[in-house]
Structure formats: C-alpha cells, structure tokens
Design a protein around this motif. Structure first.
Motif, PDB file in Angstrom:
ATOM      1  N   VAL A   1      40.502  29.178  22.042  1.00 14.18           N
ATOM      2  CA  VAL A   1      40.764  28.391  23.251  1.00 14.18           C
ATOM      3  C   VAL A   1      41.081  29.335  24.411  1.00 14.18           C
ATOM      4  N   GLY A   2      41.908  30.358  24.136  1.00 19.30           N
ATOM      5  CA  GLY A   2      42.219  31.349  25.168  1.00 19.30           C
ATOM      6  C   GLY A   2      40.969  32.062  25.664  1.00 19.30           C
ATOM      7  N   LEU A   3      40.067  32.377  24.751  1.00 17.69           N
ATOM      8  CA  LEU A   3      38.806  33.015  25.131  1.00 17.69           C
ATOM      9  C   LEU A   3      37.983  32.091  26.027  1.00 17.69           C
ATOM     10  N   LEU A   4      37.946  30.817  25.707  1.00  8.71           N
ATOM     11  CA  LEU A   4      37.204  29.869  26.552  1.00  8.71           C
ATOM     12  C   LEU A   4      37.787  29.810  27.960  1.00  8.71           C
ATOM     13  N   ILE A   5      39.112  29.900  28.073  1.00 10.04           N
ATOM     14  CA  ILE A   5      39.754  29.911  29.396  1.00 10.04           C
ATOM     15  C   ILE A   5      39.300  31.152  30.172  1.00 10.04           C
ATOM     16  N   ALA A   6      39.328  32.308  29.516  1.00  8.20           N
ATOM     17  CA  ALA A   6      38.907  33.557  30.171  1.00  8.20           C
ATOM     18  C   ALA A   6      37.420  33.523  30.528  1.00  8.20           C
ATOM     19  N   LEU A   7      36.595  33.003  29.626  1.00 10.55           N
ATOM     20  CA  LEU A   7      35.156  32.916  29.903  1.00 10.55           C
ATOM     21  C   LEU A   7      34.868  31.964  31.063  1.00 10.55           C
ATOM     22  N   ALA A   8      35.661  30.910  31.192  1.00 11.55           N
ATOM     23  CA  ALA A   8      35.474  29.981  32.311  1.00 11.55           C
ATOM     24  C   ALA A   8      35.724  30.691  33.638  1.00 11.55           C
ATOM     25  N   ALA A   9      36.767  31.524  33.688  1.00  8.53           N
ATOM     26  CA  ALA A   9      37.057  32.259  34.925  1.00  8.53           C
ATOM     27  C   ALA A   9      35.940  33.241  35.257  1.00  8.53           C
ATOM     28  N   ILE A  10      35.449  33.959  34.248  1.00  8.79           N
ATOM     29  CA  ILE A  10      34.363  34.923  34.465  1.00  8.79           C
ATOM     30  C   ILE A  10      33.081  34.191  34.861  1.00  8.79           C
ATOM     31  N   SER A  11      32.783  33.094  34.182  1.00  7.09           N
ATOM     32  CA  SER A  11      31.582  32.315  34.503  1.00  7.09           C
ATOM     33  C   SER A  11      31.627  31.779  35.929  1.00  7.09           C
ATOM     34  N   PHE A  12      32.785  31.290  36.343  1.00  5.54           N
ATOM     35  CA  PHE A  12      32.925  30.777  37.704  1.00  5.54           C
ATOM     36  C   PHE A  12      32.647  31.881  38.719  1.00  5.54           C
ATOM     37  N   SER A  13      33.198  33.069  38.468  1.00  2.77           N
ATOM     38  CA  SER A  13      32.994  34.192  39.388  1.00  2.77           C
ATOM     39  C   SER A  13      31.534  34.659  39.387  1.00  2.77           C
TER      40      SER A  13
ATOM     41  N   SER B   1      29.753  42.199  41.107  1.00  7.01           N
ATOM     42  CA  SER B   1      30.261  43.576  41.116  1.00  7.01           C
ATOM     43  C   SER B   1      31.249  43.773  39.963  1.00  7.01           C
ATOM     44  N   GLN B   2      31.480  45.039  39.622  1.00  2.82           N
ATOM     45  CA  GLN B   2      32.453  45.350  38.572  1.00  2.82           C
ATOM     46  C   GLN B   2      33.854  44.920  39.005  1.00  2.82           C
ATOM     47  N   LEU B   3      34.156  45.070  40.278  1.00  3.00           N
ATOM     48  CA  LEU B   3      35.466  44.660  40.781  1.00  3.00           C
ATOM     49  C   LEU B   3      35.674  43.156  40.616  1.00  3.00           C
ATOM     50  N   SER B   4      34.695  42.359  41.005  1.00  2.07           N
ATOM     51  CA  SER B   4      34.839  40.903  40.881  1.00  2.07           C
ATOM     52  C   SER B   4      34.919  40.492  39.411  1.00  2.07           C
ATOM     53  N   TYR B   5      34.186  41.199  38.555  1.00  4.97           N
ATOM     54  CA  TYR B   5      34.260  40.933  37.115  1.00  4.97           C
ATOM     55  C   TYR B   5      35.676  41.203  36.605  1.00  4.97           C
ATOM     56  N   ASN B   6      36.234  42.346  36.989  1.00  5.51           N
ATOM     57  CA  ASN B   6      37.575  42.701  36.524  1.00  5.51           C
ATOM     58  C   ASN B   6      38.633  41.749  37.059  1.00  5.51           C
ATOM     59  N   VAL B   7      38.511  41.339  38.312  1.00  4.68           N
ATOM     60  CA  VAL B   7      39.468  40.383  38.877  1.00  4.68           C
ATOM     61  C   VAL B   7      39.371  39.052  38.131  1.00  4.68           C
ATOM     62  N   ALA B   8      38.160  38.585  37.882  1.00  4.73           N
ATOM     63  CA  ALA B   8      37.975  37.317  37.171  1.00  4.73           C
ATOM     64  C   ALA B   8      38.524  37.396  35.754  1.00  4.73           C
ATOM     65  N   GLN B   9      38.292  38.513  35.079  1.00  2.16           N
ATOM     66  CA  GLN B   9      38.797  38.582  33.706  1.00  2.16           C
ATOM     67  C   GLN B   9      40.310  38.746  33.663  1.00  2.16           C
ATOM     68  N   VAL B  10      40.908  39.404  34.646  1.00  2.73           N
ATOM     69  CA  VAL B  10      42.379  39.505  34.688  1.00  2.73           C
ATOM     70  C   VAL B  10      42.976  38.115  34.930  1.00  2.73           C
ATOM     71  N   LEU B  11      42.416  37.358  35.864  1.00  2.00           N
ATOM     72  CA  LEU B  11      42.914  36.004  36.123  1.00  2.00           C
ATOM     73  C   LEU B  11      42.724  35.103  34.901  1.00  2.00           C
ATOM     74  N   GLY B  12      41.546  35.138  34.312  1.00  2.00           N
ATOM     75  CA  GLY B  12      41.274  34.318  33.130  1.00  2.00           C
ATOM     76  C   GLY B  12      42.135  34.711  31.948  1.00  2.00           C
ATOM     77  N   THR B  13      42.300  36.010  31.735  1.00  2.00           N
ATOM     78  CA  THR B  13      43.125  36.481  30.630  1.00  2.00           C
ATOM     79  C   THR B  13      44.596  36.140  30.879  1.00  2.00           C
ATOM     80  N   GLY B  14      45.032  36.188  32.130  1.00  2.00           N
ATOM     81  CA  GLY B  14      46.405  35.802  32.458  1.00  2.00           C
ATOM     82  C   GLY B  14      46.674  34.342  32.126  1.00  2.00           C
ATOM     83  N   LEU B  15      45.764  33.467  32.526  1.00  2.00           N
ATOM     84  CA  LEU B  15      45.916  32.042  32.199  1.00  2.00           C
ATOM     85  C   LEU B  15      45.870  31.819  30.691  1.00  2.00           C
ATOM     86  N   ALA B  16      44.962  32.509  30.024  1.00  2.00           N
ATOM     87  CA  ALA B  16      44.851  32.390  28.566  1.00  2.00           C
ATOM     88  C   ALA B  16      46.110  32.900  27.873  1.00  2.00           C
TER      89      ALA B  16
END
Length: 164
Positions: free
Chosen positions: A90-102, A110-125
């Motif tokens: 479930v946590g992975l799905l939350i992180a993937l949703a953030a990355i997919s949205f970005s 960009s690598q920066l936008s990818y990293n920001v999206a995964q940090v936000l998604g991983t934080g929520l997860a």
C-alpha cells in the motif's frame, strides 16, 4: 529503584530511536536506490521505485522485527511477514501515485522532479506505514490488568503488596 512507568518510558524511547534508525536507513536504500536505478541505470521511473522499495522493505522488516520491535512478537512470523509486506505494498502504491502524477500527469521528466516526487510519495507512505505497523504488525503486548500494574510498581519499588 526504577519505577515500572520509568522503565516503560525508557524502553519506548529506545524503541522509537531504533525504529527511526531502521526507517532512515531504509529510506536511504529506497530513495537512493530509485534515484540510481532511474537516473544512472536508465530504468523507468516506476520500475526503479518498485525495485528499490522491495529491497528497502526486506531490510526494514528484518531491522524492525529483530531489533526495534523485538519485544512485540505477538504473531507468528509468516502472518506478521504477510501483513508487513501487504502494508508496504500500500505504501508503494502511495509513492508510485506521487511519481506517476509528476511524470505523467504534470509531464515533469527531470531527475530533480523525479526525486522530489519520490520524496513526497515516500514521506506520505512512511506516515501510513508507521501508523499501520503499530496497529497491525508490531502490536503492543496486551495491557496488564490494573491490579497487576500496581503490584508490579510495588514490587519494583521493593514494597510489599496488598495481602503480603
């Protein structure tokens, strides 16, 4: 002499510190692994995240089960393992949703936008997982009855209890 409440407080403080160390290390494995797999190895954004999360999840389970929550073994390991990995799914799905949205919703590649999206998604997860682990995986032992707590406090303090 140390009271029962003081001993419990100290143990919980240590447990939260241990949980934090395991979680921080797992986050480095997950975030750094995904960034490396995506940015350096050229894997797709979601594939990189899935692989890094699987590795971090195995590490996290081992660290939490056998170190941070070692005193909370209320269930059989297979049941606990299954619930732990399901909640991490479930946590992975939350992180993937953030990355997919970005990546796909906003078109940021960009690598920066990818990293920001995964940090936000991983934080929520992580917030979800912390709550879920304590509720369904590494549950606190059953609370003792009120009289038993009082007797334990007296015994720790070296005083005779009722009826002695």
């Amino acid at each position: 002499m140390v009271s029962f409440a003081t001993a419990l407080y100290r143990r919980s403080t240590v447990m939260y510190a241990e949980f934090g160390i395991v979680g921080a290390t797992a986050a480095i494995i997950d975030l750094g692994g995904a960034a490396g797999l995506h940015g350096v190895a050229g894997l797709g954004p979601l594939t990189a995240k899935v692989i890094s999360t699987l590795v971090a999840t195995v590490y996290s389970y081992m660290g939490n089960r056998f170190w941070a929550f070692r005193h909370r073994s209320n269930h059989s390991l297979p049941r606990e393992w299954l619930i732990f990995f399901a909640l991490n799914g479930v946590g992975l799905l939350i992180a993937l949703a953030a990355i997919s949205f970005s990546e796909y919703g906003l078109g940021l590649h960009s690598q920066l936008s990818y990293n920001v999206a995964q940090v936000l998604g991983t934080g929520l997860a992580t917030l979800f997982r912390f709550w879920a682990y304590r509720k369904w995986v590494f549950m606190a032992p059953p609370a003792p009855v009120a009289g038993a707590v009082e007797a334990m406090d007296l015994a720790i303090a070296g005083q005779p209890g009722p009826g002695r």
